[in-house]
Design a protein around this motif. Structure first.
Motif, PDB file in Angstrom:
ATOM      1  N   HIS A  39       5.386   9.395   7.811  1.00 19.11           N
ATOM      2  CA  HIS A  39       4.361   8.353   7.731  1.00 19.11           C
ATOM      3  C   HIS A  39       3.782   7.971   9.092  1.00 19.11           C
ATOM      4  CE1 HIS A  39       5.072   7.560   3.478  1.00 19.11           C
ATOM      5  NE2 HIS A  39       6.370   7.513   3.715  1.00 19.11           N
ATOM      6  N   ASP A  45       0.282   4.702  12.300  1.00 19.18           N
ATOM      7  CA  ASP A  45       0.595   4.890  10.885  1.00 19.18           C
ATOM      8  C   ASP A  45      -0.429   5.838  10.267  1.00 19.18           C
ATOM      9  OD1 ASP A  45       1.827   4.142   8.271  1.00 19.18           O
ATOM     10  OD2 ASP A  45      -0.162   3.292   7.918  1.00 19.18           O
ATOM     11  N   ASN A  47      -1.623   6.138   7.338  1.00 20.51           N
ATOM     12  CA  ASN A  47      -2.637   5.499   6.490  1.00 20.51           C
ATOM     13  C   ASN A  47      -3.793   4.918   7.292  1.00 20.51           C
ATOM     14  OD1 ASN A  47      -0.420   5.673   4.446  1.00 20.51           O
ATOM     15  ND2 ASN A  47      -1.853   4.446   3.241  1.00 20.51           N
ATOM     16  N   VAL A  74       1.219   6.291   2.005  1.00 21.03           N
ATOM     17  CA  VAL A  74       1.754   5.375   1.005  1.00 21.03           C
ATOM     18  C   VAL A  74       0.596   4.895   0.139  1.00 21.03           C
ATOM     19  CG1 VAL A  74       3.701   4.623   2.420  1.00 21.03           C
ATOM     20  CG2 VAL A  74       1.521   3.394   2.562  1.00 21.03           C
ATOM     21  N   ASP A  76      -2.425   3.079  -1.422  1.00 24.89           N
ATOM     22  CA  ASP A  76      -3.428   2.318  -0.687  1.00 24.89           C
ATOM     23  C   ASP A  76      -4.705   2.261  -1.526  1.00 24.89           C
ATOM     24  OD1 ASP A  76      -4.697   0.985   1.433  1.00 24.89           O
ATOM     25  OD2 ASP A  76      -3.772   2.295   2.936  1.00 24.89           O
ATOM     26  N   ARG A 122       3.816  -0.244  -1.932  1.00 21.47           N
ATOM     27  CA  ARG A 122       3.043  -1.399  -2.414  1.00 21.47           C
ATOM     28  C   ARG A 122       2.555  -1.119  -3.829  1.00 21.47           C
ATOM     29  NH1 ARG A 122      -0.934  -1.661   2.701  1.00 21.47           N
ATOM     30  NH2 ARG A 122      -1.017   0.550   2.164  1.00 21.47           N
ATOM     31  N   TRP A 269       2.103  -1.556   7.066  1.00 15.73           N
ATOM     32  CA  TRP A 269       1.659  -1.704   5.679  1.00 15.73           C
ATOM     33  C   TRP A 269       1.494  -3.178   5.299  1.00 15.73           C
ATOM     34  CZ3 TRP A 269       6.342   1.808   4.495  1.00 15.73           C
ATOM     35  CH2 TRP A 269       6.092   3.102   5.004  1.00 15.73           C
ATOM     36  N   ASN A 270       0.957  -3.943   6.246  1.00 17.78           N
ATOM     37  CA  ASN A 270       0.648  -5.362   6.043  1.00 17.78           C
ATOM     38  C   ASN A 270       1.875  -6.227   5.799  1.00 17.78           C
ATOM     39  OD1 ASN A 270      -2.155  -4.899   6.302  1.00 17.78           O
ATOM     40  ND2 ASN A 270      -2.277  -4.283   4.149  1.00 17.78           N
TER      41      ASN A 270
END
Length: 359
Positions: A39, A45, A47, A74, A76, A122, A269-270
């Motif tokens: 990742h 990251d 993403n 991941v 999204d 998520r 990832w927030n």
């Protein structure tokens, strides 16, 4: 080992007069590692990374013996998927002449997962397969491998696997609590691999085979495993690999963006993910990926007692077979790419070669 134009052209025990010769001084020569589940690293990251930031990840991976990898997403938003795919496309377009770990494609983790087995993923971004066009709507690379991890028990999950295979995706089972009949149907439909074995799946119990027991019993199923000693205890690592066979196991890092940065609190990832003594935790207390490299995984497997040849299979050849790149990657043989790593007796990288270029 003679390297010409990026490929291995001769393997010999004889001393030869060669203009550019590197003496390995008795150190261990291994095929370069392939990480199919990564990742990110060094603060970037996958993403969210730009192409330039993906290059930085790939540079770091190369410094740790990784010669090829699958940037792993991941769940999204569709917009972020498209942006990430554009960045990976950009990396693939420029990487060939660079001494960086080569991106072989993309791994979409958990787009179609079980919400009850989401782990650090998520769940608000999970998709269903109700309309039949959800696979076609996922952004695709211009070239390369398309790999996904899914739960076969979701609505229309078996039809989803068939559609993915029809579109030439590699399908892996994970983030799942599927029963044996569903797992059997998934296997027959083309899902023959499991993602991060033991983690985010039902375990082996004396009254319930679970996903773990099914995979150990099913001869032709393969799996990958996070060899960090945290996600899976070293003794269980050894138990699983020796019972399955080294020919059917791939090592992965499942690394996240703080990899290479040390302990601390990070925004991933927030949410806040803490790294303490090399172990990750999110705000819910769940393990949230790892901060190891493939080199760390290789060293642990050697410490457990697996041979150098066995570890080379798990870190290079088996992942190449899974991705279908074994004709050019994964072992030190005539005609294959010169993707190599040299390790000393302390497990440190001495040299690395990607397409014959010194890292």
């Amino acid at each position: 080992v003679l390297i010409e134009d990026g490929f291995i052209t001769e393997i010999s025990d004889e001393d030869k007069e060669i203009e550019n010769c590197i003496n390995l001084q008795g150190n261990l020569l291994l095929p370069g590692f392939t990480d199919i589940h990564n990742h990110g690293a060094v603060g970037f990251d996958v993403n969210a990374a730009s192409t330039d930031e993906l290059v930085e990840i790939a540079k770091f991976l190369a410094s740790q013996g990784v010669t090829s990898w699958l940037p792993t997403l991941v769940p999204d938003s569709d917009a972020n998927y498209q942006r990430a795919i554009d960045s990976i496309n950009g990396l693939i377009e420029i990487q060939e002449d660079m001494p960086v770990a080569q991106a072989l494609g993309v791994h979409y983790e958990g787009v179609f997962a079980n919400e009850k087995m989401c782990g650090a993923l998520r769940s608000e971004y999970f998709k269903s397969f109700k309309n039949g066009d959800e696979v076609s709507k996922l952004p695709r690379l211009k070239s390369g491998v398309h790999f996904t991890t899914l739960a076969p028990e979701i609505e229309n999950g078996i039809e989803l696997i068939k559609e993915l295979r029809r579109q030439n995706w590699i399908v892996s089972i994970g983030h799942t609590k599927a029963e044996t009949d569903i797992l059997d149907a998934a296997f027959e439909s083309g899902a023959e691999h499991l993602t991060h074995f033991f983690n985010a799946m039902t375990g082996l119990h004396h009254r319930n085979l679970g996903v773990v027991g099914w995979a150990l019993m099913k001869d032709d199923v393969t799996f990958d495993i996070i060899a960090d000693g945290v996600h899976v205890h070293p003794e269980i690592l050894e138990f699983a690999v020796r019972n399955k066979s080294v020919d059917q196991v791939s090592l992965i890092s499942d690394s996240i963006s703080p990899t290479g940065l040390g302990d601390g609190d990070y925004d991933v990832w927030n949410e806040k993910i803490s790294v303490v003594e090399g172990k990750t935790n999110n705000e819910k207390g769940s393990i949230a990926g790892s901060v190891i490299t493939m080199l760390d995984a290789v060293k642990l497997m050697l410490e457990i007692g697996f041979t150098e040849v066995q570890v080379a299979k798990m870190s290079a050849l088996n992942p190449a077979k899974l991705l279908g790149t074994q004709k050019t990657n994964g072992s030190i043989k005539l005609g294959k790419r010169a993707d190599l790593v040299v390790i000393d007796s302390d497990g440190k990288i001495v040299n690395g070669f990607i397409g014959g270029k010194v890292v």
